[in-house]
Write an enzyme that holds these catalytic residues in place. Structure first.
Site, PDB file in Angstrom:
ATOM      1  N   HIS A 237      29.708  36.731  47.457  1.00 37.55           N
ATOM      2  CA  HIS A 237      29.568  37.345  46.120  1.00 37.55           C
ATOM      3  C   HIS A 237      29.859  38.849  46.070  1.00 37.55           C
ATOM      4  O   HIS A 237      28.996  39.653  45.708  1.00 37.55           O
ATOM      5  CB  HIS A 237      28.206  37.055  45.524  1.00 37.55           C
ATOM      6  CG  HIS A 237      27.032  37.215  46.461  1.00 37.55           C
ATOM      7  ND1 HIS A 237      26.833  38.316  47.274  1.00 37.55           N
ATOM      8  CD2 HIS A 237      25.993  36.395  46.713  1.00 37.55           C
ATOM      9  CE1 HIS A 237      25.720  38.165  47.967  1.00 37.55           C
ATOM     10  NE2 HIS A 237      25.199  36.994  47.646  1.00 37.55           N
ATOM     11  N   ASP A 310      27.092  30.594  43.589  1.00 38.60           N
ATOM     12  CA  ASP A 310      25.801  31.178  43.972  1.00 38.60           C
ATOM     13  C   ASP A 310      24.687  30.567  43.123  1.00 38.60           C
ATOM     14  O   ASP A 310      23.844  31.263  42.558  1.00 38.60           O
ATOM     15  CB  ASP A 310      25.808  32.705  43.851  1.00 38.60           C
ATOM     16  CG  ASP A 310      24.579  33.341  44.522  1.00 38.60           C
ATOM     17  OD1 ASP A 310      23.809  32.604  45.178  1.00 38.60           O
ATOM     18  OD2 ASP A 310      24.384  34.563  44.370  1.00 38.60           O
TER      19      ASP A 310
END
Length: 451
Positions: A237, A310
């Site tokens: 991320h 995520d």
């Protein structure tokens, strides 16, 4: 002998583009892609009405919870959410209760998942205290190790460079990637102490603590360690332009580096966080419009390797804690990722080949998931059928995930996964999960499914 299933009247994704063809599936694998007249007889035929068939998504970053965190999510609810979102393989993160950090804890999670999962699941492990245990973890089937630089999760102190380097060397020998949550622990702790002493307890203070500087310091440190060792580092991320610049510089240096970004970091800015409040808190947090612009630019240039959800489910109560410092960071993402990305395809910001490369082909390559991530004869029949014209609004109250909230709630999207197949079996049909728990397989290190 007839094959198990034949699709006809479909548009099949191939490296050469979309082709009007049919697809035959037998014993869980793609048997043939051809014009309908050249397909074998089948026990079952399915008319796909001209819709597009893509490889199922491989999500390299999912927190499926369960065990002592089953109140947030369990392997059935999490993989049902994946099926609803066109994700056919999710890689489970290790920050669980108990933490996945040795062969026994990994084995226990696999055993639990195989009775509940409706899509395929692979697993990360945190680093163990005794690095000799890494060999057993890899032999058990972990596809990667995960390092959280923001806090100690597992057996290693994230601020001990010498210990990390020993672990990285061992990962290199074992030829498994190391995925890194890159936020610097010291920076976070110092800034948080500063904010708390000043009595600051709002999302602006949270953004100050989880700054771009915390990300860049962590990424730079990992790159310096990567220069001293031969291992594959995968940055999770990546959220900032400055952090991305360091990752891309490391690639130019010839280091074995890959990175992922999330739909929320591509589509939501810190302004959205200030508007939504604690519901939209995640780590790393949402960034500026300029950061978003740079992430999109790198995405279009092919510099970013993967897209990941995520998926990090929590209860509503955990997201609404009185103090911002007690709020659990993370949002559910398995059910929104593909619709949001298909919307970007319809807007012309993303191409279907790019989508497939970022969500299927590259994740399969990065994590050595053999026979997954593509459409071709002999591949596992992990597929998603999408209706590119379907328009609807995201309704988090209808999620299969136990986390029924989203910063994308109410967003109008165009493009919907309408059927998901896992190992040749239909697991989702028009938004309804139709598979029984246990249909999904546990995917071990070499990509071979084992029950």
């Amino acid at each position: 002998m007839p094959v198990d299933l034949v699709f006809h009247n479909a548009k099949i994704y191939t490296p050469e583009g979309l082709v009007e063809a049919g697809l035959a599936i037998d014993e869980g694998r793609i048997f043939k892609i051809a014009k309908e007249t050249n397909l074998p007889q089948a026990s079952t035929k399915m008319d796909l009405k001209g819709h597009i068939v893509l490889p199922g998504l491989i999500d390299p970053h999912a927190h499926l919870r369960d065990q002592q965190l089953a109140y947030k999510e369990d392997f059935f609810s999490g993989t049902a959410a994946a099926a609803a979102g066109g994700v056919t393989l999710a890689i489970d993160m290790p920050n669980n209760k108990p933490v996945t950090m040795d062969a026994q804890s990994l084995r226990e999670r696999m055993k639990l998942a195989e009775t509940k999962a409706v899509v395929n699941v692979a697993f990360y492990s945190a680093f163990p205290e005794n690095l000799e245990e890494m060999r057993k973890i890899v032999k058990e089937g972990a596809v990667a190790f995960k390092l959280f630089l923001s806090q100690k999760i597992g057996g290693l102190d994230p601020v001990d460079d010498e210990a990390l380097l020993r672990a990285f060397n061992e990962a290199g020998i074992r030829r498994v990637p190391v995925a890194v949550h890159a936020e610097d622990k010291e920076t976070l702790e110092n800034k948080r102490k500063e904010m708390q002493q000043a009595g600051r307890d709002n999302v602006e203070a949270y953004l100050t603590v989880h700054s771009t500087n915390a990300e860049t310091r962590a990424i730079q440190r990992m790159v310096q360690l990567a220069e001293k060792s031969h291992f594959h580092i995968h940055f999770c991320h990546v959220s900032s332009a400055a952090g991305l610049d360091i990752v891309l510089a490391a690639k130019r240096m010839g280091l074995t580096v890959t990175c992922e970004v999330t739909p929320h970091h591509l589509l939501l800015s810190s302004k959205r966080l200030k508007r939504h409040g604690t519901m939209a808190i995640m780590n790393p947090p949402l960034r500026t419009e300029e950061d978003i612009k740079e992430l999109w630019s790198a995405l279009k240039q092919g510099s970013i390797d993967a897209l990941a959800s995520d998926h990090a489910p929590h209860t509503i109560e955990e997201k609404e804690a009185k103090s911002v410092w007690d709020v659990k960071p993370g949002i559910p993402g398995l059910e929104t990722m593909l619709p949001l990305l298909l919307t970007q395809v319809n807007k012309g910001r993303l191409t279907i080949p790019d989508l497939v490369r970022l969500t299927s082909e590259n994740p399969a390559e990065i994590f050595h998931l053999k026979g997954r991530g593509g459409l071709g004869e002999g591949y596992y029949a992990d597929l998603v059928v999408v209706d590119m014209r379907r328009e609807y609004r995201i309704e988090s109250s209808r999620f299969y995930s136990k986390a029924k909230y989203s910063p994308f709630d109410g967003w109008k999207v165009k493009g919907k996964p309408i059927k998901t197949f896992v190992n040749g079996q239909l697991v989702m049909d028009e938004g309804e999960v139709v598979a029984k728990p246990g249909v999904g397989k546990i995917i071990r290190r070499e990509g071979e499914p084992q029950k």
